[in-house]
Design an enzyme around this catalytic site. Structure first.
Site, PDB file in Angstrom:
ATOM      1  N   ASP A  56       0.833  -1.193   0.000  1.00  0.00           N
ATOM      2  CA  ASP A  56       0.000   0.000   0.000  1.00  0.00           C
ATOM      3  C   ASP A  56       0.871   1.247   0.000  1.00  0.00           C
ATOM      4  O   ASP A  56       2.043   1.229   0.428  1.00  0.00           O
ATOM      5  CB  ASP A  56      -0.900   0.027   1.239  1.00  0.00           C
ATOM      6  N   LYS A  78      -3.869   3.337  -4.025  1.00  0.00           N
ATOM      7  CA  LYS A  78      -5.049   3.756  -4.808  1.00  0.00           C
ATOM      8  C   LYS A  78      -5.842   4.806  -4.031  1.00  0.00           C
ATOM      9  O   LYS A  78      -7.048   4.710  -3.831  1.00  0.00           O
ATOM     10  CB  LYS A  78      -5.931   2.558  -5.137  1.00  0.00           C
ATOM     11  N   MET A 193     -11.345   6.586   7.846  1.00  0.00           N
ATOM     12  CA  MET A 193     -11.581   7.035   6.472  1.00  0.00           C
ATOM     13  C   MET A 193     -12.684   8.084   6.406  1.00  0.00           C
ATOM     14  O   MET A 193     -13.515   8.082   5.497  1.00  0.00           O
ATOM     15  CB  MET A 193     -11.906   5.839   5.562  1.00  0.00           C
TER      16      MET A 193
END
Length: 536
Positions: A56, A78, A193
């Site tokens: 990641d 991403k 998040m």
């Protein structure tokens, strides 16, 4: 008893082999919340043995230093708000995992936090399962546990919270979380998040979730790392406070009574070196232990090798020394590099520590002695003063050596060292009547122009707070890299030296040294810097 011992040893070897990454298997490994020290033992074993590593974007770069040199390493981050683009990248990641697994490669998919907590680990496992590729999941320390603990928050408390609810602030469909699900939930809430839509998160908690505006809250960014930042307030004001302080992703939002108890539980960001960006000017392979010590103290090391270690100018002399080590009275090591290079030559000759025979082995300091011990040699002579002069005094004070010299017998000392080094040790030994030979087992070279430009840029951007000088050669490398700008670039930077000789060398070149270690080891240097900032 002999057969039993052999059987046990064989079993240990079998178990050890079973721990490394197996061909054709994909390992979904949790890299933890940020601090590379929180990687699990199983994760470290796999990371150091896998043929392929897909990681990641937010993985700490230090984790990749564990990867074997010949491994294929690919960043597969991403981040961003475009869900279609992120899904396409995720599909590509899963296809790569399947491709490498089917090709018989051992693969580590290194993910932030825990593979299965609000990540795509389960989707990747399902893709591997459909493709018939064996996989293993290695859990990691997740950010709600790691970041809160490092920031000074306890998720549960016998008097305040007996439950924890973890919420994703970003749903797969893009729709907001149904905050009404939390209306009847008590205890602590952690939102992951949710930094890009923090205002909506707070509105959901105040509205459908029915939290009181005065509920304690906190935002933690870059938890467990030297960049960690924490903002506290009430739920009603936390979004504005976090935005005003510039906090963003990656971060978590903590809501509940426990968010008001930080002062008593803080430990990480109260350390003297917390947040300090420290330049280590040692060769990369030798900087790792010091880098680890710095991270444990909350600092962020930047490894810039001021020198590169190269082969000796005359390899045949090293080869000859390997075969005659036992003929010397004393083999005196003045650095860990000397130990590493000579033992490499010993191994290349098909020999081991027994090559030293009857020779006494001397080490200039505890670091060099530890390098010897790791290779099966316990140093006979280690001075209290970790300098060439101190080593000479210690060798001459050895009872057997002193007796031989008093009887006018020859004492032969060989010094495997760098091509260019201080001459105090051989000169003092010769003056005392010893026969001395210096054998260069390596050569140091300064960093090239490209690497020098990188260092200049770091100092120009004021992204270095402390510089650690571990030898005169690092002083020379630093001055050569910074050139005429050295004085200006080092302005405001705390310069620390491993010992008096290195300090004298720095000051002779116009560098002001703020800290000189009393114990001339990297551990002693780090501790000296820590004491310096504690006093400040």
């Amino acid at each position: 008893m002999k057969n039993r011992a052999e059987g046990e040893e064989g079993g240990d070897l079998t178990r050890s082999a079973a721990r490394v990454a197996a061909p054709g298997t994909v390992y979904l490994v949790g890299g933890g919340p940020g601090d590379p020290g929180l990687l699990t033992e199983r994760g470290a074993e796999l990371l150091s043995s896998a043929e392929v590593v897909l990681h990641d974007e937010l993985i700490h770069p230090a984790l990749l230093s564990r990867v074997r040199p010949d491994a294929v390493v690919m960043a597969v981050g991403k981040r961003g708000a475009d869900r279609a683009s992120k899904q396409a990248k995720q599909d590509a990641i899963e296809a790569e995992l399947v491709r490498f697994g089917r090709a018989g490669k051992s693969v580590v998919r290194l993910k932030g936090g825990d593979p299965y907590l609000f990540g795509r680990g389960s989707e990747e496992a399902e893709a591997l399962s459909r493709a018939g590729v064996p996989f293993e999941v290695v859990p990691g320390v997740c950010s709600p546990l790691g970041a809160t603990a490092y920031a000074g928050f306890s998720l549960t408390h016998r008097d305040l919270a007996s439950s924890v609810t973890l919420v994703s602030g970003t749903m797969r469909s893009g729709a907001g979380y149904d905050w009404s699900e939390l209306a009847s939930v008590k205890g602590t809430i952690c939102v992951l998040m949710g930094m890009h839509n923090l205002e909506e998160v707070v509105a959901g908690l105040l509205g459908p979730s029915r939290r009181e505006p005065a509920t304690p809250a906190a935002v933690i960014q870059w938890g467990t790392r030297a960049e960690q930042r924490v903002v506290q307030g009430t739920l009603a004001e936390i979004a504005n406070k976090a935005r005003a302080e510039g906090l963003g992703s990656p971060g978590i939002v903590l809501v509940g009574a426990v968010a008001a108890r930080r002062e008593a539980l803080r430990w990480f960001d109260t350390r003297p070196l917390f947040g300090k960006r420290v330049a280590l000017l040692r060769p990369r392979g030798q900087a790792q232990s010091a880098a680890k010590r710095l991270r444990q103290r909350g600092a962020e090391p930047y490894v810039w090798p001021a020198i590169e270690i190269g082969p000796p100018p005359d390899p045949s002399a090293v080869s000859a020394l390997v075969h005659e080590l036992g003929a010397w009275d004393v083999v005196a090591f003045t650095s860990e590099n000397g130990v590493e290079r000579l033992f490499a030559a010993i191994a290349e000759a098909g020999l081991d520590a027994r090559a030293f025979g009857r020779a006494k082995v001397a080490a200039i300091g505890t670091g060099t002695a530890a390098a010897l011990l790791a290779r099966g040699i316990r140093a006979d002579i280690v001075p209290a003063d970790f300098r060439g002069e101190g080593l000479a005094v210690a060798i001459l004070a050895d009872e057997e050596i002193r007796e031989r010299l008093s009887e006018k017998k020859i004492v032969r000392v060989v010094i495997p060292r760098a091509l260019v080094a201080r001459e105090a040790l051989p000169e003092m030994l010769r003056a005392a009547g010893c026969e001395v030979r210096v054998v260069p087992v390596y050569e140091t070279r300064r960093a090239g122009a490209e690497r020098a430009a990188e260092l200049v840029q770091r100092f120009s951007e004021k992204s270095i707070d402390v510089v650690l000088l571990s030898a005169t050669s690092t002083v020379e490398g630093l001055v050569a890299a910074l050139g005429a700008q050295a004085g200006a670039l080092l302005s405001g930077v705390t310069v620390a030296s491993i010992g008096e000789i290195t300090t004298e060398s720095a000051r002779a070149r116009g560098i002001e040294v703020a800290v000189t270690a009393e114990t001339s080891t990297m551990e002693g240097l780090v501790e000296a810097v820590e004491r310096y900032f504690t006093r400040k």
